[in-house]
Design a protein around this motif. Structure first.
Motif, PDB file in Angstrom:
ATOM      1  N   SER A 219       0.841  -1.195   0.000  1.00  0.00           N
ATOM      2  CA  SER A 219       0.000   0.000   0.000  1.00  0.00           C
ATOM      3  C   SER A 219       0.874   1.242   0.000  1.00  0.00           C
ATOM      4  O   SER A 219       2.014   1.227   0.466  1.00  0.00           O
TER       5      SER A 219
ATOM      6  N   HIS B 237      -3.496   3.822  -2.310  1.00  0.00           N
ATOM      7  CA  HIS B 237      -3.102   2.885  -3.356  1.00  0.00           C
ATOM      8  C   HIS B 237      -2.789   1.536  -2.706  1.00  0.00           C
ATOM      9  O   HIS B 237      -1.915   1.441  -1.850  1.00  0.00           O
ATOM     10  N   ARG B 238      -3.514   0.468  -3.086  1.00  0.00           N
ATOM     11  CA  ARG B 238      -3.370  -0.816  -2.402  1.00  0.00           C
ATOM     12  C   ARG B 238      -3.352  -1.973  -3.405  1.00  0.00           C
ATOM     13  O   ARG B 238      -4.057  -1.945  -4.414  1.00  0.00           O
ATOM     14  N   TRP B 239      -2.554  -2.991  -3.077  1.00  0.00           N
ATOM     15  CA  TRP B 239      -2.522  -4.240  -3.835  1.00  0.00           C
ATOM     16  C   TRP B 239      -2.981  -5.386  -2.939  1.00  0.00           C
ATOM     17  O   TRP B 239      -2.526  -5.519  -1.802  1.00  0.00           O
TER      18      TRP B 239
ATOM     19  N   VAL C 128      -5.355  -4.206  -7.890  1.00  0.00           N
ATOM     20  CA  VAL C 128      -4.772  -2.951  -7.427  1.00  0.00           C
ATOM     21  C   VAL C 128      -5.885  -1.912  -7.444  1.00  0.00           C
ATOM     22  O   VAL C 128      -6.664  -1.831  -8.397  1.00  0.00           O
TER      23      VAL C 128
ATOM     24  N   ASN D  90      -7.182   2.183  -6.256  1.00  0.00           N
ATOM     25  CA  ASN D  90      -6.842   3.550  -5.878  1.00  0.00           C
ATOM     26  C   ASN D  90      -8.129   4.362  -5.920  1.00  0.00           C
ATOM     27  O   ASN D  90      -8.679   4.602  -7.001  1.00  0.00           O
TER      28      ASN D  90
ATOM     29  N   SER E  56     -10.220   0.343  -9.777  1.00  0.00           N
ATOM     30  CA  SER E  56      -9.505  -0.903  -9.514  1.00  0.00           C
ATOM     31  C   SER E  56      -9.185  -1.602 -10.826  1.00  0.00           C
ATOM     32  O   SER E  56      -9.979  -1.556 -11.778  1.00  0.00           O
TER      33      SER E  56
ATOM     34  N   ALA F  65      -2.571   7.090 -10.255  1.00  0.00           N
ATOM     35  CA  ALA F  65      -1.266   6.449 -10.112  1.00  0.00           C
ATOM     36  C   ALA F  65      -0.893   5.712 -11.396  1.00  0.00           C
ATOM     37  O   ALA F  65      -1.660   4.859 -11.869  1.00  0.00           O
TER      38      ALA F  65
ATOM     39  N   ASP G 296       4.507  -1.244 -10.580  1.00  0.00           N
ATOM     40  CA  ASP G 296       3.943  -0.145  -9.803  1.00  0.00           C
ATOM     41  C   ASP G 296       5.075   0.540  -9.044  1.00  0.00           C
ATOM     42  O   ASP G 296       5.571   0.004  -8.050  1.00  0.00           O
TER      43      ASP G 296
ATOM     44  N   CYS H 211       4.343   1.349  -5.113  1.00  0.00           N
ATOM     45  CA  CYS H 211       4.420   0.222  -4.193  1.00  0.00           C
ATOM     46  C   CYS H 211       5.658  -0.642  -4.428  1.00  0.00           C
ATOM     47  O   CYS H 211       5.860  -1.633  -3.710  1.00  0.00           O
TER      48      CYS H 211
END
Length: 244
Positions: free
Chosen positions: A9, A13-15, A36, A38, A42, A132, A152, A155
């Motif tokens: 993260s 922004h997260r995976w 992923v 944001n 997604s 992103a 990415d 991350c």
């Protein structure tokens, strides 16, 4: 059932990795799917086959509103990668699938409409998730003739498709590599047979050595992190693959 676990993260922004289904029938190869996200956007990476669609959809829904998934990134054309496309299209008829333009006439056999496929040019490009940027990294002939990975920079994560894949005998294997020397035994045969070109391998290695990678996330097996990322790249660089 599969579970979705947060693996990286950066602010919003997260995976998430969707993996390890002990209930999977033995005749199906195990796969990892990644999403992923944001804000309200997604992207689902290699959503898997039609057989695992219910498990993937349920796991994803625990962490992300599936209505935010407007795009799919498909590293290549294999059925374990993208044969669930028709089911995702049934759920969202507006969904787009980004894949090598080489497969634009083949993947629609799995489903979708004439505007579902967005062909990626051979040199790659950029995808935005929210605001992103994600870099589309060419990986042709590793093992598909039209093949891409997704990097990415926020991350420091590389989604590497079949590169890094390991085929475990145990469905309860850990999500992250814990002992590189033990783990790589399950990767060696796969890479020797399925990676078709040492020239293509060298080209990929040169590209990714320029990237700052803390997580290397394959479509099968465990995720490499920290020092094991460089260990894997060095190992792959030295491995003889394909017809050579």
């Amino acid at each position: 059932m599969k579970k979705a676990l947060l693996i990286a993260s950066a602010a919003d922004h997260r995976w998430f990795a969707i993996s390890r289904d002990p209930a999977r029938p033995n005749h199906l190869i195990d796969t990892n799917e990644y999403v992923v996200t944001n804000g309200n956007d997604s992207i689902l990476c290699d959503p898997g086959g039609s057989e695992v669609f219910p498990a993937v959809f349920a796991a994803l829904s625990e962490v992300v509103d599936p209505r935010t998934v407007q795009r799919i990134f498909s590293s290549h054309q294999d059925p374990d990668v993208i044969s669930s496309l028709g089911l995702w299209h049934d759920f969202n008829p507006q969904i787009k699938c980004h894949v090598s333009g080489l497969w634009s006439g083949f993947i629609p056999h799995f489903g979708g409409e004439d505007n579902t496929i967005v062909g990626i040019p051979d040199e790659g490009g950029t995808l935005l998730v929210g605001d992103a940027p994600l870099t589309i990294v060419p990986a042709h002939y590793l093992h598909s003739s039209g093949n891409f990975h997704l990097y990415d920079p926020a991350c420091k994560l590389l989604f590497s498709g079949d590169i890094g894949a390991a085929l475990f005998p145990d469905a309860n294997a850990p999500l992250f590599v814990e002992d590189f020397d033990q783990h790589i035994r399950y990767a060696e045969g796969f890479h020797r047979r399925w990676m078709g070109s040492n020239t293509a391998k060298k080209r990929w290695v040169e590209q990714v050595r320029e990237l700052d990678i803390e997580l290397l996330c394959p479509q099968h097996g465990a995720i490499y992190r920290g020092a094991d990322v460089k260990r894997f790249i060095d190992w792959f660089d030295a491995l003889k693959v394909g017809l050579d």
